[in-house]
Structure formats: C-alpha cells, structure tokens
Design a protein around this motif. Structure first.
Motif, PDB file in Angstrom:
ATOM      1  N   ALA A  91       0.848  -1.208   0.000  1.00  0.00           N
ATOM      2  CA  ALA A  91       0.000   0.000   0.000  1.00  0.00           C
ATOM      3  C   ALA A  91       0.879   1.252   0.000  1.00  0.00           C
ATOM      4  O   ALA A  91       0.570   2.244  -0.673  1.00  0.00           O
ATOM      5  N   ARG A  92       1.970   1.202   0.752  1.00  0.00           N
ATOM      6  CA  ARG A  92       2.886   2.367   0.773  1.00  0.00           C
ATOM      7  C   ARG A  92       3.599   2.513  -0.570  1.00  0.00           C
ATOM      8  O   ARG A  92       3.853   3.634  -1.023  1.00  0.00           O
TER       9      ARG A  92
ATOM     10  N   HIS B 296       2.411   1.666  -3.515  1.00  0.00           N
ATOM     11  CA  HIS B 296       1.478   2.070  -4.584  1.00  0.00           C
ATOM     12  C   HIS B 296       0.321   2.862  -3.973  1.00  0.00           C
ATOM     13  O   HIS B 296      -0.825   2.398  -3.976  1.00  0.00           O
ATOM     14  N   PRO B 297       0.588   4.035  -3.402  1.00  0.00           N
ATOM     15  CA  PRO B 297      -0.483   4.741  -2.677  1.00  0.00           C
ATOM     16  C   PRO B 297      -1.681   5.044  -3.577  1.00  0.00           C
ATOM     17  O   PRO B 297      -1.522   5.530  -4.688  1.00  0.00           O
ATOM     18  N   GLY B 298      -2.868   4.724  -3.066  1.00  0.00           N
ATOM     19  CA  GLY B 298      -4.117   5.010  -3.788  1.00  0.00           C
ATOM     20  C   GLY B 298      -4.421   4.068  -4.925  1.00  0.00           C
ATOM     21  O   GLY B 298      -5.412   4.241  -5.640  1.00  0.00           O
ATOM     22  N   GLU B 299      -3.583   3.044  -5.111  1.00  0.00           N
ATOM     23  CA  GLU B 299      -3.763   2.191  -6.295  1.00  0.00           C
ATOM     24  C   GLU B 299      -4.223   0.772  -5.990  1.00  0.00           C
ATOM     25  O   GLU B 299      -4.680   0.067  -6.884  1.00  0.00           O
ATOM     26  N   VAL B 300      -4.053   0.338  -4.750  1.00  0.00           N
ATOM     27  CA  VAL B 300      -4.257  -1.094  -4.478  1.00  0.00           C
ATOM     28  C   VAL B 300      -5.693  -1.378  -4.020  1.00  0.00           C
ATOM     29  O   VAL B 300      -6.215  -0.735  -3.117  1.00  0.00           O
TER      30      VAL B 300
ATOM     31  N   ILE C 148      -5.112   2.827   0.512  1.00  0.00           N
ATOM     32  CA  ILE C 148      -5.778   1.751  -0.254  1.00  0.00           C
ATOM     33  C   ILE C 148      -6.881   2.358  -1.113  1.00  0.00           C
ATOM     34  O   ILE C 148      -7.613   3.245  -0.682  1.00  0.00           O
ATOM     35  N   ARG C 149      -7.005   1.864  -2.335  1.00  0.00           N
ATOM     36  CA  ARG C 149      -8.037   2.383  -3.236  1.00  0.00           C
ATOM     37  C   ARG C 149      -9.432   1.949  -2.783  1.00  0.00           C
ATOM     38  O   ARG C 149     -10.351   2.741  -2.680  1.00  0.00           O
ATOM     39  N   GLU C 150      -9.589   0.656  -2.503  1.00  0.00           N
ATOM     40  CA  GLU C 150     -10.879   0.141  -2.031  1.00  0.00           C
ATOM     41  C   GLU C 150     -10.697  -1.269  -1.493  1.00  0.00           C
ATOM     42  O   GLU C 150      -9.709  -1.947  -1.791  1.00  0.00           O
TER      43      GLU C 150
END
Ligand code: RIB
Ligand code: CA
Length: 319
Positions: free
Chosen positions: A112-113, A115-119, A144-146
């Motif tokens: 998560a760190r 790929h911020p906002g992508e996973v 986390i994206r969702e």
C-alpha cells in the motif's frame, strides 16, 4: 491499466476458484496474496495457495502467510465444508515454493505504501490480516483504493450461525475494525453469493476443458458440489469468493447501495452478524433521518446478475 490487487484468502475450495478467476482476468494485476486462518489454518492456506499458483504456472506471485488465529476467540476451521486438506480432499503434492516469510499484514502495508491510492484489497476469508494492517499503518485507509470483501449478509442470515456468515463470524472484532475504517468497502455477502449457484451442468462444461486451471477447478469443486447437495439439497454450489473477484472485474454485476453497517461483537445469539441498516434504503425520501449520510462508505451488494457472473466465471476458467 489493470487494477492492482492483493488477495487475502483462506484457501479453501471457493477461494481456489477465486484465485484462478483473478489470474485469468486481464482487468486485474495480482501483486501478491496473503493468507489467513478460516477454512483451514493460515499456514495450510498458504501451501494451498502455492499449490494453485504452481498448478497454473504462476509461482511468480508472492504468498505471505498471515494471522494464525482470530483476535479475540479460539481458532475454528471449516474442514467439514472444504475437506481435510482444504482443497476438496485432493491431497495434492506439497508445493515446490514456500511462503515469503513476511506476515500477510506487513505485506499489505508495504505494498500500500509502495502504490499509494492504487491497491484494491480483495478479502475472501476472515478479516484478521486487514485489521492487523490497520493497526500497523493507521493511514492505510488513505493508501488503499478500495476493499472488496466476501462476507456478511443483509437479509439472508448466516451460515456459521443463524446470523453470522463464516468470514465475519470467524473474527468479528477484525471485521468490526475493517467496516469501521474510513475506506470504500464493498460487501459481497450471502444475499448475492447464494443467489447465483454454479450448477453441475456448468461443472461438466468445466471438466471438458483441458486447460490446467479448468481441470483444477473441476476437481476442487466436485467435493464442494457434494457438500451443497448434502447440506442444502441444491443442484449447485455458491462461488462466494469468485463473486468478490468478479465485482472487482466488473462492479456492474451487483447492485450495491451505500448503507450503514455495524458488526455485532457482543450479541449472545448474534455475534458476528453484519447489522445493515436497511432503513437507509429510504434515505432519499427522508434524508433528515440520516444526518451522517455523507460518512457512509460501505456498499452492500443486494442483487446480482447471476447469469452474467456465472458465464464470466466459466468463460475465464475455460478460455
Ligand atoms: O461464507 C462463505 C465464506 O467462508 C467463503 O469465503 C468460504 O471460502 C469461507 O471462507
Ligand atoms: Ca474463503
């Protein structure tokens, strides 16, 4: 661009199919897989996950074993559902590879760190690893994206107890933490998974396909279909976990309104229940009753296009 996903699984017959679906879907890029206690112990779930990956030649995907036990209750497995080995009593040979040695919760935090906002986290077992990751990294909901999770129910009731679905009932405290955290969650529960059964005719079609993944799914599902036959008297088994993956691939497969959800942790008869405020379906008509509406962040899947889901699943496993 494919969605970057981390799977968190308790492999498990239907988890095995979910993993195969994810691997065969160009919409998803599986970064890593973590395992938890649930259907079997977390260590065995990791070995089973490696078995599935190696069967289809995807041993490039790292597998991290995670939480060995729930946060606040004894370990309870579901071998009577998934077989003594967790994979329908196939007793496949040990995998060549090993789990990475990192804890599944640390793996979530690290990726998560990175790929911020992508996973997207797709959880198809008890939510212990996700709850531990939230403690290790309080900023996780921003990173986390969702979250798409298989678990719970709004109307259906339970399968572990009258009101608890297994993934929530196997660790209610962890589930409570995951539902309370301010990230977008989609709950794919029994309301939809039990409404789209994979029939014996579909199973036969799977068996006619020579691809290794189709053959593995066919073998694993033979046991699972027998379980559904014996316990529910139904021609067909749920594909609980594959539906959560399918929702990541195509969110339009389900109708999932935003609704408030609490996890019951103290109820004498309802521990592990997802208490969904179904009155909130009327929120458009009486907004004054729901002043906290802008903080709702859980989508609850209430309806599924079962035909479209099952043909997607069959097509992805056999093509
Ligand atoms: O209730 C069904 C869920 O419990 C599925 O994820 C199954 O694999 C078990 O974990
Ligand atoms: Ca599962």
């Amino acid at each position: 661009m494919p969605k970057k996903v981390i799977l968190d699984v308790d492999t498990g017959c239907d988890d095995a199919v979910a993993i195969l679906l994810a691997l065969n879907s160009p919409e998803l890029e599986v970064l890593a897989i973590g395992t938890t206690h649930g259907n079997v112990e977390a260590d065995l779930a990791a070995l089973n996950t490696l078995r599935v990956l190696e069967w289809v030649g995807r041993d490039d995907i790292p597998v991290a074993a995670g939480a060995a036990a729930p946060l606040n209750q004894p370990l309870r497995t579901a071998r009577w559902v998934h077989g003594e080995d967790g994979l329908g009593n196939l007793y496949l040979p040990p995998p060549r590879g090993k789990p990475t040695g990192e804890h599944a919760a640390d793996q979530i935090v690290r990726l998560a760190r990175r790929h911020p906002g992508e996973v997207t986290l797709i959880a198809t077992g008890p939510l212990t690893n996700l709850a531990l990751a939230l403690v290790k990294e309080p900023r996780l909901p921003e990173l986390i994206r969702e979250v798409i999770l298989m678990g719970g129910s709004a109307f259906y009731g339970g399968n572990l107890s009258p009101w608890a679905e297994a993934n929530i009932g196997h660790d209610p405290e962890a589930a409570a933490a995951v539902f309370a955290a301010p990230w977008p969650v989609t709950m794919v529960g029994l309301d939809v998974t039990m409404a789209a059964l994979f029939t014996r005719a579909m199973h036969e079609e799977l068996g006619r396909c020579p691809r290794p993944g189709a053959q593995l799914a066919h073998r694993v599902l033979a046991h699972y279909l027998d379980f559904y036959d014996r316990v529910y008297g139904r021609d067909g088994c749920a594909q609980h976990d594959a539906l959560a993956v399918a929702v990541a691939i195509d969110p339009t497969l389900v109708e999932a309104p935003l609704l408030p959800v609490q996890v019951e942790t103290r109820g004498e008869h309802t521990r592990g229940m997802t208490v969904v405020d179904r009155r909130a379906l009327l929120a458009d008509r009486v907004p004054e009753l729901f002043p906290d509406r802008d903080r709702w962040h859980v989508r609850v899947a209430l309806k599924v296009d079962g035909e479209r889901f099952l043909s997607l699943l069959l097509e992805r496993l056999t093509r």
